[in-house]
Motif scaffolding. Sequence first.
Motif, short mmCIF file in Angstrom:
data_model
loop_
_atom_site.label_atom_id
_atom_site.label_comp_id
_atom_site.label_asym_id
_atom_site.label_seq_id
_atom_site.Cartn_x
_atom_site.Cartn_y
_atom_site.Cartn_z
N GLY A 58 46.45 33.98 38.47
CA GLY A 58 45.94 35.32 38.65
C GLY A 58 44.98 36.05 37.86
O GLY A 58 44.81 35.41 36.72
N SER B 85 42.56 39.85 36.91
CA SER B 85 42.34 41.31 37.13
C SER B 85 41.27 41.98 36.32
O SER B 85 40.86 41.47 35.21
N GLU C 180 46.47 40.08 40.06
CA GLU C 180 46.65 39.53 41.42
C GLU C 180 46.29 38.08 41.70
O GLU C 180 45.09 37.80 41.15
N GLU D 58 50.03 34.94 48.42
CA GLU D 58 49.66 36.04 47.61
C GLU D 58 50.74 36.32 46.57
O GLU D 58 51.99 36.34 46.96
N SER E 169 51.43 39.42 42.92
CA SER E 169 50.96 40.14 42.26
C SER E 169 51.65 40.74 41.19
O SER E 169 53.28 40.83 41.37
#
Length: 427
Positions: free
Chosen positions: A200, A202, A234, A257, A259
């Motif tokens: 992930g 960000s 994310e 997905e 997050s």
Amino acid sequence: MKKTAFLSLVTASILMAGGYKIPETSTNSVALGGANVAHTKNADAAYDNPANMIFMEDAQHIEADLMYVGLSSTNFKGTYAKTLTGAEELNSEKQTFILPSLHYVSPKLGENGVRVGLSITVPAGLSRQWEEGSAKLVSQEFTLKIVEVSPSVAYKITDTLAFAFGFRAVHTNGVVKSSESAIVNASPLATSYISRDLEGSSLDFGYNLALAYHPTKALELAATYRSNVNLTVEGSAVLSSTAALGGAIPAGSYSGEASVSIPLPATLMLAGAYTFEKTKTTVELVYEKTYWSAYKSLDFEYDGSLTNPVLIAAFDNPKPKNWKDTNTFRLGITQELDRVTLRAGAIYDNTPTPESTLNFESPGSNAYSFSFGGRYQIDDKIDVGLSALYSIKKDRTVTTPTNINGLDGTFSNSRALLVSAGLGYKF
């Protein structure tokens, strides 16, 4: 378990006590153990205390630094109740990293002498790998990379007082992996093997404020505040689970997905430095408060297609952290000679991790650090620096049932070595 891995990654300081924050972001900062908040004369003032840019020589200052980080192998002796494997002696992997940084301070701009600064640093991060036994189930690999870009502006309020403000643009990139992991159910006794692979990133924002007050030539006082930044990571996750005991525990998988929001905590620093004019010796004391209590739990979010009960139990339930605010005390000594400036420092740092939630991915404990370094002025424009810091974490014992993760044993031998080299130029 997966959530715990990723968050600890984001918040731990290279094997020092204070979570995942890395306050030493320049060669001078490493040499002084971070005690360069009130007394700063180089381009790294743009990060450590941008208000002090007002009191620097009227020129453009730029500095590039390269820091080596070496992490020792952390030892654990004890048991991990969730695996029922009995007493173990485990060692994490030794690791090394190279972290660059860049600092710039402009000349005075306009009649009021406004100055602009820019720093590109690695202010936090963590990587820890366990390839043995129970630890591998929780944290085979945590790798977190954080880069911060910090522009700032400094204003002169009076001839002795300056104020600065700036912004924090923080980019985060993280990876969490574990090979097959075992979950043991007591009734009926069963084992389901699961695996996880998450990546992930960000981009998040905050701000910083700074004051510099020089009531006399010898005395310098300072205060800085860096805001909390919520790292809204994310990315994507691949989770899988095999069946066990003839299907008593269902098989399943998830690919989609993921997050999580993770705090990079606010920090307040109060500093005072005094220079003895005859000997050109400066002594600085720094008190640092880090607001780790913002880290209450680690809770990953997935889309609605995650329905397997084993995967939900392992990866989708919030993991309590309940970290606490910490106090850090820093001492720095600077000795100016003709062309050489020598620096030394010492740090006492509290851990934010309570015994109740401590785990393999962030086995924090209080730490002592000692540092030394120097700079050489080649000519009127160019200087070079070299410094080192050695951090020693105290051994820490955790017990069940106090520890909710099922750990009962002692973590020891956690050490970190930082070596930084820098090149400064003014024009």
